[in-house]
Design an enzyme around this catalytic site. Structure first.
Site, PDB file in Angstrom:
ATOM      1  N   GLU A   1      22.650  26.091   9.092  1.00  0.00           N
ATOM      2  CA  GLU A   1      22.856  26.553   7.304  1.00  0.00           C
ATOM      3  C   GLU A   1      24.185  26.886   7.348  1.00  0.00           C
ATOM      4  OE1 GLU A   1      20.468  29.972   6.379  1.00  0.00           O
ATOM      5  OE2 GLU A   1      18.363  29.226   6.875  1.00  0.00           O
TER       6      GLU A   1
ATOM      7  N   GLU B   1      15.340  29.560  -5.232  1.00  0.00           N
ATOM      8  CA  GLU B   1      14.036  29.949  -4.847  1.00  0.00           C
ATOM      9  C   GLU B   1      13.598  31.168  -5.457  1.00  0.00           C
ATOM     10  OE1 GLU B   1      12.972  28.723  -0.636  1.00  0.00           O
ATOM     11  OE2 GLU B   1      15.132  27.979  -0.704  1.00  0.00           O
TER      12      GLU B   1
ATOM     13  N   LYS C   1      12.394  34.368  -2.793  1.00  0.00           N
ATOM     14  CA  LYS C   1      12.834  34.844  -1.656  1.00  0.00           C
ATOM     15  C   LYS C   1      13.445  36.174  -1.927  1.00  0.00           C
ATOM     16  CE  LYS C   1      15.560  32.912   1.220  1.00  0.00           C
ATOM     17  NZ  LYS C   1      16.864  32.523   1.969  1.00  0.00           N
TER      18      LYS C   1
ATOM     19  N   GLU D   1      20.125  35.865  -2.806  1.00  0.00           N
ATOM     20  CA  GLU D   1      19.112  35.161  -1.795  1.00  0.00           C
ATOM     21  C   GLU D   1      18.357  33.995  -2.671  1.00  0.00           C
ATOM     22  OE1 GLU D   1      18.417  35.322   1.560  1.00  0.00           O
ATOM     23  OE2 GLU D   1      20.471  36.230   1.308  1.00  0.00           O
TER      24      GLU D   1
END
Length: 465
Positions: A267, A323, A326, A332
């Site tokens: 990542e 998203e 999250k 985030e």
């Protein structure tokens, strides 16, 4: 006979070289997270991933619908054993066998599963027995993979950069003392023996955001033209923060006796938005960083890092989508390359074949300097009465007189509104506990705001940054 043998040997070599080359090709992939209630279905997601020209994809489970959606594609896939199974698998080969039999065997090789990752950033959790069960679980999953004839699949685990207790200068890279001997050395021994990768999650954004007056932003974005940092221990010269962080891991590996295990960036990325108090989280910086990462890791010949020049480092960008479910601060939920409706947040080509001049102009950043002033914490999304009531009760139950002003007779009691009371409670809680680690989150209900929600004689507590 000799000619036939030579031909067979050549074909065997070419087949091996083809697989090995594909495994460590200098291409960039994507992390496909699913923590959103508004994301496209898997088949649509596969189309979008192909549109980004990815060659690798990581998912954070072994969702059968997603694995079916990748059937017949040329995308190399990483699947993940959930954290909560590690302890049980570590002592139970039958359970490891069953997991592989259920989650890998039915889909392979039509779905090109290339990596099984055991857990996710396990060593970032508070100390617990799972740390020391991680490598035994990895060994058992590896045994199961071989048992079912899936020897081409590599097994490992992704770890965050907080596995290091020292990372600057890079030559001082050292694993944390609480994991170095009992976890890192056995893990690296396994990876070295099985010719797997050491999967790492590396985010220059967080290092820069923690010290924006110390670390130059362009240096963090891989955009620096004239800024260099020389490591006094190694004499190596660095032109960007990502190389520093990667080489700190290389030096830590060397320190425990495993200098040649291959790295795989599982990542990396940069947030395209965040809360008001989160510096540098914007579309301009996210596009700049991710495009530069692609340029670096798709370069031919490979550039590597100062400590490992010319070495290919397979890389995955985080993440496919923004998203919305999250947990944590606003950043985030804003690491995506795409909005949940499938449109690009900014132009990006994971193959590295699109030149920067071909992209549309980016919006200029407005938050590259720390915000200075007061901020409050308020309800940030539609939620049920039960959710808001529960969060309000939690906030009021934590501190000394946190919610006195929204009780009957208090200056903020009227109007008697659940949301207004929650706004006050969240702001009061945050003002009291931010210095001790309290956050403006409340299970995703709350967001920070620069707009003072005070009214009349009702003055809301605030945080000053």
């Amino acid at each position: 006979m000799m000619g036939c043998l030579s031909t067979l040997l050549l074909l065997s070599f070419l087949a091996f070289a083809s697989f090995s080359g594909a495994e460590i090709s200098s291409k960039v992939g994507i992390c496909y997270g699913q923590l959103g209630n508004n994301l496209p279905i898997p088949t649509k997601s596969v189309d979008l991933i192909n549109g980004l020209k990815a060659n690798r994809v990581k998912i954070y489970d072994a969702n059968p619908e997603i694995l079916k959606a990748f059937k017949g594609t040329k995308l190399q896939l990483s699947v993940m054993v959930p954290n909560e199974l590690i302890n049980n698998i570590s002592t139970n080969q039958d359970l490891a066998d069953q997991w592989v039999k259920t989650n890998v065997v039915p889909f392979y090789p039509d779905t090109m599963i290339r990596y099984v990752l055991v857990g996710n950033e396990i060593l970032s959790s508070p100390p617990n027995t799972t740390w020391f069960n991680l490598v035994p679980a990895i060994r058992k999953i590896r045994y199961a993979v071989k048992k079912f004839g899936l020897g081409k699949i590599k097994v490992g685990t992704p770890l965050a950069i907080d596995m290091l207790e020292s990372s600057f200068p890079p030559s001082n890279g050292t694993f944390r003392s609480d994991i170095s001997e009992k976890v890192m050395k056995p893990l690296l021994h396994f990876l070295n023996r099985t010719k797997s990768f050491f999967f790492i999650d590396v985010y220059p954004y967080f290092a820069w955001a923690a010290q924006p007056t110390v670390i130059n932003l362009d240096y963090a974005l891989l955009e620096s033209k004239n800024i260099t940092v020389t490591d006094p221990g190694s004499g190596l010269t660095y032109t960007n923060l990502l190389d520093q962080m990667i080489d700190a891991v290389y030096f830590a590996m060397k320190r425990v006796g495993y200098p040649d295990v291959r790295l795989f960036i599982a990542e990396t990325g940069w947030p395209n938005a965040g809360n008001v108090d989160q510096i540098g989280a914007n579309i301009y910086n996210a596009a700049t960083y991710n495009r530069n990462v692609i340029k670096k890791f798709t370069a031919k010949p490979p550039v590597g890092t100062p400590a490992k020049p010319g070495v290919v480092v397979p890389t995955l960008l985080f993440a496919l989508y923004n998203e919305n479910e999250k947990p944590g601060p606003g950043t985030e939920r804003h690491f995506g390359l795409l909005y949940p409706n499938g449109t690009n947040i900014y132009g990006i080509d994971l193959s590295g074949k699109t030149s920067l001049s071909e992209y549309e102009p980016l919006p200029r950043p407005k938050n590259n300097e720390p915000y200075k002033g007061k901020i409050w914490c308020v309800v940030g999304r539609k939620a049920s009465v039960t959710e808001v009531s529960g969060a309000l009760a939690y906030a009021c139950g934590q501190g000394n007189r946190t919610c006195d002003e929204i009780r009957p007779g208090g200056k903020c009691y009227k109007p008697n509104s659940l949301v207004l009371h929650a706004n006050y409670a969240f702001s009061s809680y945050w003002a009291q506990f931010k210095s001790a680690g309290g956050t403006c989150y409340f299970n995703g209900l709350a967001i920070p705001t620069k707009s003072d929600p005070s009214y009349g004689a009702c003055k809301f507590p605030s945080v000053t940054i």
